[in-house]
Design a protein around this motif. Structure first.
Motif, PDB file in Angstrom:
ATOM      1  N   LEU A   1      16.121  20.278  24.568  1.00 45.57           N
ATOM      2  CA  LEU A   1      17.118  19.202  24.549  1.00 45.57           C
ATOM      3  C   LEU A   1      18.425  19.700  23.949  1.00 45.57           C
ATOM      4  CD1 LEU A   1      14.751  16.432  23.182  1.00 45.57           C
ATOM      5  CD2 LEU A   1      15.573  16.636  25.521  1.00 45.57           C
TER       6      LEU A   1
ATOM      7  N   GLN B   1      11.974   9.489  18.194  1.00 40.52           N
ATOM      8  CA  GLN B   1      12.568  10.815  18.049  1.00 40.52           C
ATOM      9  C   GLN B   1      12.339  11.342  16.649  1.00 40.52           C
ATOM     10  OE1 GLN B   1      16.653  11.194  19.449  1.00 40.52           O
ATOM     11  NE2 GLN B   1      16.509   9.176  20.364  1.00 40.52           N
ATOM     12  N   ASP B   2      12.056  12.640  16.556  1.00 32.40           N
ATOM     13  CA  ASP B   2      12.032  13.322  15.265  1.00 32.40           C
ATOM     14  C   ASP B   2      12.450  14.766  15.494  1.00 32.40           C
ATOM     15  OD1 ASP B   2       9.800  14.648  16.290  1.00 32.40           O
ATOM     16  OD2 ASP B   2       8.367  13.427  15.195  1.00 32.40           O
ATOM     17  N   ILE B   3      12.280  15.619  14.503  1.00 35.41           N
ATOM     18  CA  ILE B   3      12.765  17.000  14.639  1.00 35.41           C
ATOM     19  C   ILE B   3      11.990  17.786  15.688  1.00 35.41           C
ATOM     20  CG2 ILE B   3      13.696  17.137  12.300  1.00 35.41           C
ATOM     21  CD1 ILE B   3      11.147  18.672  11.536  1.00 35.41           C
ATOM     22  N   ASN B   4      10.788  17.326  16.049  1.00 29.97           N
ATOM     23  CA  ASN B   4       9.991  18.032  17.060  1.00 29.97           C
ATOM     24  C   ASN B   4      10.442  17.726  18.482  1.00 29.97           C
ATOM     25  OD1 ASN B   4       8.306  19.114  15.053  1.00 29.97           O
ATOM     26  ND2 ASN B   4       7.149  17.199  14.991  1.00 29.97           N
ATOM     27  N   GLY B   5      11.072  16.566  18.684  1.00 32.22           N
ATOM     28  CA  GLY B   5      11.512  16.189  20.020  1.00 32.22           C
ATOM     29  C   GLY B   5      11.385  14.700  20.237  1.00 32.22           C
ATOM     30  N   ILE B   6      11.278  14.328  21.498  1.00 25.45           N
ATOM     31  CA  ILE B   6      11.123  12.922  21.868  1.00 25.45           C
ATOM     32  C   ILE B   6       9.653  12.690  22.188  1.00 25.45           C
ATOM     33  CG2 ILE B   6      11.759  11.134  23.525  1.00 25.45           C
ATOM     34  CD1 ILE B   6      14.405  12.659  23.949  1.00 25.45           C
TER      35      ILE B   6
ATOM     36  N   ALA C   1      12.002  19.569  21.304  1.00 28.24           N
ATOM     37  CA  ALA C   1      13.408  19.585  20.904  1.00 28.24           C
ATOM     38  C   ALA C   1      14.134  20.827  21.421  1.00 28.24           C
ATOM     39  CB  ALA C   1      13.518  19.518  19.382  1.00 28.24           C
ATOM     40  N   LYS C   2      13.410  21.930  21.618  1.00 28.67           N
ATOM     41  CA  LYS C   2      14.078  23.175  22.022  1.00 28.67           C
ATOM     42  C   LYS C   2      14.688  23.088  23.424  1.00 28.67           C
ATOM     43  CE  LYS C   2       9.785  25.248  23.549  1.00 28.67           C
ATOM     44  NZ  LYS C   2       8.741  26.201  23.285  1.00 28.67           N
TER      45      LYS C   2
ATOM     46  N   TRP D   1      20.299  11.996  21.900  1.00 24.47           N
ATOM     47  CA  TRP D   1      19.669  13.081  21.156  1.00 24.47           C
ATOM     48  C   TRP D   1      20.706  13.693  20.223  1.00 24.47           C
ATOM     49  CZ3 TRP D   1      15.147  14.515  19.720  1.00 24.47           C
ATOM     50  CH2 TRP D   1      14.956  15.789  19.182  1.00 24.47           C
TER      51      TRP D   1
END
Length: 150
Positions: A123, A70-75, A120-121, A149
């Motif tokens: 989630l 996981q990071d700021i962009n998503g999974i 991420a948008k 998350w």
């Protein structure tokens, strides 16, 4: 003052029990909140569950397994580098543990790095169960991950 008899004790105990039960019903109604089924087709999926068990066993026998990060962009789901994805279809389901309206189901294509990202948008903060399913050469595999998350 009146004499206290066993009849009075029974009435007081019964009254206390009724008050206790009513307080549990009104103070802790959380049990009713999550009473929805995990899936609408529960019984049909139950009949096919042996296939799921077999797919999980096959995935367990793999030397290198897909991993997620996981990071700021998503999974991000990454398959092993030497994985040949020519005859592979990949699907995933993110089941939200507390609200099935937040479930996410998609099919994905692996990129050149043998990976894909769940953005991420789409989630929401909370707990998910990530069910990763892939078919390679007509053989099914499945792995489940618990994801939080934030």
């Amino acid at each position: 003052m009146k004499n206290f008899s066993w009849g009075h004790g029974v009435v007081i105990a019964l009254f206390a029990f009724i008050v206790f039960i009513l307080s549990m019903m009104f103070l802790f109604p959380n049990g009713q909140k999550n009473s929805e089924m995990v899936t609408d087709n529960y019984y049909e999926e139950e009949l096919q569950y042996q296939d799921v068990i077999d797919a999980k066993k096959r995935a367990d026998t793999l030397q290198e397994k897909p991993v997620y990060s996981q990071d700021i962009n998503g999974i991000k789901i990454v398959f092993p580098k030497d994985y040949n994805n020519s005859n592979t279809t990949v699907k995933f389901v993110l089941n939200r543990t507390d609200d099935q309206n937040l479930d996410i189901k998609k099919s994905e294509q692996l990129d050149a790095n043998q990976s894909f990202i769940i953005p991420a948008k789409i989630l929401k903060m909370g707990n998910y169960t990530l069910r990763l399913m892939w078919t390679k050469n007509k053989t099914d595999y499945r792995m489940d991950y618990d994801v939080i998350w934030k």
